[in-house]
Enzyme design. Structure first.
Site, PDB file in Angstrom:
ATOM      1  N   GLY A  26       0.782  -1.226   0.000  1.00  0.00           N
ATOM      2  CA  GLY A  26       0.000   0.000   0.000  1.00  0.00           C
ATOM      3  C   GLY A  26       0.812   1.273   0.000  1.00  0.00           C
ATOM      4  O   GLY A  26       0.518   2.201  -0.744  1.00  0.00           O
ATOM      5  N   GLU A  27       1.842   1.332   0.827  1.00  0.00           N
ATOM      6  CA  GLU A  27       2.649   2.545   0.926  1.00  0.00           C
ATOM      7  C   GLU A  27       3.327   2.879  -0.402  1.00  0.00           C
ATOM      8  O   GLU A  27       3.580   4.035  -0.695  1.00  0.00           O
ATOM      9  CB  GLU A  27       3.711   2.384   2.008  1.00  0.00           C
ATOM     10  CG  GLU A  27       3.123   2.262   3.401  1.00  0.00           C
ATOM     11  CD  GLU A  27       4.176   1.905   4.442  1.00  0.00           C
ATOM     12  OE1 GLU A  27       5.378   1.951   4.134  1.00  0.00           O
ATOM     13  OE2 GLU A  27       3.770   1.579   5.560  1.00  0.00           O
ATOM     14  N   ASP A  28       3.643   1.856  -1.193  1.00  0.00           N
ATOM     15  CA  ASP A  28       4.347   2.058  -2.465  1.00  0.00           C
ATOM     16  C   ASP A  28       3.428   2.468  -3.607  1.00  0.00           C
ATOM     17  O   ASP A  28       3.764   3.341  -4.399  1.00  0.00           O
ATOM     18  CB  ASP A  28       5.054   0.773  -2.905  1.00  0.00           C
ATOM     19  CG  ASP A  28       6.333   0.498  -2.144  1.00  0.00           C
ATOM     20  OD1 ASP A  28       6.721   1.313  -1.299  1.00  0.00           O
ATOM     21  OD2 ASP A  28       6.936  -0.550  -2.402  1.00  0.00           O
ATOM     22  N   THR A  29       2.283   1.811  -3.713  1.00  0.00           N
ATOM     23  CA  THR A  29       1.506   1.945  -4.949  1.00  0.00           C
ATOM     24  C   THR A  29       0.016   2.204  -4.778  1.00  0.00           C
ATOM     25  O   THR A  29      -0.675   2.413  -5.766  1.00  0.00           O
ATOM     26  CB  THR A  29       1.649   0.667  -5.807  1.00  0.00           C
ATOM     27  OG1 THR A  29       1.000  -0.413  -5.138  1.00  0.00           O
ATOM     28  CG2 THR A  29       3.094   0.330  -6.083  1.00  0.00           C
ATOM     29  N   GLY A  58       1.833  -5.920  13.450  1.00  0.00           N
ATOM     30  CA  GLY A  58       1.618  -7.099  14.272  1.00  0.00           C
ATOM     31  C   GLY A  58       0.340  -7.862  13.972  1.00  0.00           C
ATOM     32  O   GLY A  58       0.160  -8.974  14.436  1.00  0.00           O
ATOM     33  N   GLU A  92       0.320 -13.006   1.958  1.00  0.00           N
ATOM     34  CA  GLU A  92      -0.598 -13.058   0.809  1.00  0.00           C
ATOM     35  C   GLU A  92       0.042 -13.837  -0.340  1.00  0.00           C
ATOM     36  O   GLU A  92      -0.610 -14.671  -0.967  1.00  0.00           O
ATOM     37  CB  GLU A  92      -0.907 -11.651   0.292  1.00  0.00           C
ATOM     38  CG  GLU A  92      -1.965 -10.907   1.002  1.00  0.00           C
ATOM     39  CD  GLU A  92      -2.233  -9.551   0.342  1.00  0.00           C
ATOM     40  OE1 GLU A  92      -2.960  -8.778   0.974  1.00  0.00           O
ATOM     41  OE2 GLU A  92      -1.747  -9.263  -0.766  1.00  0.00           O
TER      42      GLU A  92
END
Length: 171
Positions: A26-29, A58, A92
């Site tokens: 998420g943070e990347d794309t 966690g 995942e």
């Protein structure tokens, strides 16, 4: 005497909830490439799953997310520079690759601003991320969770060997 309940097998089209599952960091794309891809898929009539809720540090990947992976025909693996730093993404990926082997699902890697060989050989940022996981979880038989890191290494290698798509600019 035992009475067995009669259950009809679901039709293939009833079994799948999604055409495509998007696996991404998420943070990347999330607010760029992945959200644009998701929107384009939906506008084309493709039922895509994009989990953008995020997990707190966690937390484990939820059973409903694992079910969404199982019930998707195709998984798009968006390997970005920090994908391997996320235990969630790696968990995942383990499930996606298991579904590929066990259920014949399709997995397509997209190497977004990362060289496929970096993922395959776990060099550069991918190597650094795996080493951090090893430090946290333990190496070899020293750590209780060392097998998890070995599993992550294996699925990264396996997924990166699949023919996919690459962005032209690597960091």
């Amino acid at each position: 005497m035992r009475i067995e309940p009669q259950v009809d097998e679901p039709k293939v089209d009833e079994w799948f909830n999604y055409d495509v599952f998007l696996s991404f960091r998420g943070e990347d794309t999330c607010h760029g490439f992945t959200s644009h891809l998701y929107r384009a898929l939906r506008q084309s009539g493709i039922h895509a799953f994009m989990d953008d809720s995020g997990l707190e540090r966690g937390e484990e990947v939820s059973a409903s997310l694992m079910q969404a992976i199982e019930r998707s025909q195709i998984a798009l693996l968006i390997f970005s520079p920090d994908y391997a730093s996320s235990r969630w993404c790696l968990d995942e990926l383990v499930k996606i690759m298991e579904c590929r082997r066990r259920l014949g699902r399709v997995a397509i890697p997209i190497f977004y601003e990362v060289d496929p060989s970096e993922v395959r050989s776990q060099r550069g940022r991918y190597g650094e991320a795996i080493e951090r996981h090893e430090e946290r979880l333990g190496r070899e038989n020293d750590g209780v969770m060392w097998w998890k890191v070995m599993e992550w290494r294996s699925v990264l290698k396996e997924a990166a060997k699949i023919s996919g798509f690459s962005s032209s600019a690597y960091r």
